[in-house]
Motif scaffolding. Structure first.
Motif: not given
Length: 451
Positions: A50-65, A70-76
């Motif tokens: 529920x915390x991740x749902x309220x704050x999209x950044x907390x469900x992101x992945x940090x892509x460094x490849x 680098x960029x944040x990709x947000x999971x649905x």
């Protein structure tokens, strides 16, 4: 501004500096809390989702490849899994730390998934420790990448998470995905001429080369982060705050001065000899942005002001504190916390790439870092109902960074500080003695209002 439909974005300048720092050991931020009763894992995972749902950044992945920034990709949808661990598998016997909770906190600070070469990582990991030596106790530890979570965020997350664990049914509106700090600073506040940037960059570099450090004990071995804690009682805390108020000095000025005086004293210098030290003051920029962000806006929104100070042997707390406060206040008045972000990020990355430019290749960029304001956090009935006995948030510093990183909280009227330091560059005994000396300086300097 926030974009709730965003699938991600490239990191900003300060976030990119954290992406450079964290793999080396600086910027693993841990929020830990110690509970007097077990928390069912499904309940904890549900609250975190529920915390991740309220704050999209907390469900992101940090892509460094990729070769680019680098960029944040947000999971649905949230997918965080709480890892269960037995505390008895981690804790030493006898414990090297003051408490089992303290030992688990230090363990978490030195768990660094972002140091692996994988192309992407989540920015949040969660662990629940059971089988504690104290029967029925549980420790919950959340580990964040500092590019996505600063101290203000951690304090807000603790409040919100405890409410969710307690079973709050209030529907939270999704926060949206904020742009990077640099993109939210008003242009008139961030602008300065190109030649001025070059001049400031040279000035910061020269000042860094002539500053002194706390004595190193082992500069050659691999490092990890450890914590020493300083706690003042309610009366001593109030006396210190009153003494600061009487002089119109912020607590960060007194804390910096105590560290400078204690460090200088540890070297047993003659009174006519001075040494120069660097102090970093971290400033929460949320209120300076456009639009203004709130404390519950999750992300990395702190900038830094860097000052150097000459300290003579025998100087007292308040004369040094006044200089610390004046230097920091002048810098903020000139908006250097907004104008100098690029230069400071550049210098940090240079210390990472060229450790030989720092004393004994230690990657120490300052004596101490302090926050402009402490977090004021009072206990609630909810914490008592859940059995929260202790909590702490702090970040690792054994990559490039200061010798001492101070994370200060005023909780229930008591000053409670976590001092994080790199070891074996500095030993626990050395740091305990330094912090105890700082405590003495602060308490004695506050007697009778510090007169």
């Amino acid at each position: 501004m926030a974009d709730p439909t965003a699938a991600g974005r490239r990191v900003g300048g300060t976030e990119h500096s954290w992406c450079r720092s964290v793999p080396g050991g600086t910027g693993v931020l841990v929020l830990g809390f110690f509970l007097s009763r077990p928390v069912p894992r499904p309940l904890l995972e549900s609250a975190l989702h529920r915390l991740q749902t309220s704050h999209p950044l907390l469900r992101s992945r940090l892509n460094t490849a990729g070769p680019d920034q680098p960029f944040f990709s947000i999971a649905h949808s949230p997918s965080l899994t709480v890892r269960p661990l037995s505390a008895s598998d981690i804790l030493q016997s006898p414990p090297a730390s003051p408490s089992h909770f303290h030992a688990l906190l230090e363990h978490e600070l030195n768990e660094n998934p972002w140091s692996s070469p994988a192309p992407s990582h989540p920015i949040l990991f969660a662990t629940a420790y059971d089988d504690m030596p104290e029967a029925g106790r549980t420790v919950v530890a959340l580990r964040f990448h500092s590019a996505a979570c600063d101290r203000t965020s951690a304090a807000a997350i603790l409040k919100e998470l405890l409410r969710l664990i307690a079973g709050s049914t209030k529907e939270e509106e999704e926060e949206g995905f904020h742009r990077a700090m640099e993109d939210l600073i008003p242009k008139q506040d961030a602008w300065k001429p190109f030649w001025a940037r070059g001049k400031d960059l040279v000035g910061y570099s020269l000042n860094g080369l002539r500053t002194s450090t706390l004595r190193f004990e082992d500069a050659g071995s691999d490092r990890r982060s450890e914590v020493v804690r300083l706690v003042l009682g309610v009366d001593d805390t109030q006396k210190l705050l009153n003494a600061c108020k009487a002089r119109e000095i912020k607590l960060c000025g007194a804390m910096s001065a105590a560290a400078l005086v204690a460090t200088n004293s540890s070297k047993h210098l003659e009174k006519d000899r001075a040494e120069t030290y660097t102090v970093v003051t971290l400033i929460d920029c949320r209120k300076y942005l456009d639009p203004v962000l709130h404390d519950h806006s999750i992300g990395s929104y702190h900038s830094a002001v860097i000052n150097t100070h000459n300290v003579h042997g025998g100087e007292e707390l308040w004369e040094v504190a006044e200089r610390c406060h004046e230097s920091y206040s002048n810098a903020v008045h000139k908006k250097k916390h907004l104008k100098d972000i690029t230069e400071i990020n550049f210098l940090l990355c240079k210390a990472i790439d060229n450790p030989q430019l720092t004393p004994s290749s230690s990657q120490r960029t300052a004596l101490i870092s302090v926050f402009e304001e402490p977090v004021v956090y009072d206990s609630s009935e909810l914490q008592q109902e859940l059995g929260v006995e202790d909590y702490i948030w702090c970040a690792s510093v054994h990559g490039a960074g200061p010798s001492i990183a101070v994370f200060d909280t005023i909780r229930d009227g008591r000053l409670d500080c976590a001092f994080v330091y790199p070891t074996p560059l500095h030993s626990r005994k050395q740091m305990q003695e330094l912090v105890e000396h700082m405590k003495t300086i602060l308490t004695q300097g506050s007697l009778n209002g510090g007169d």
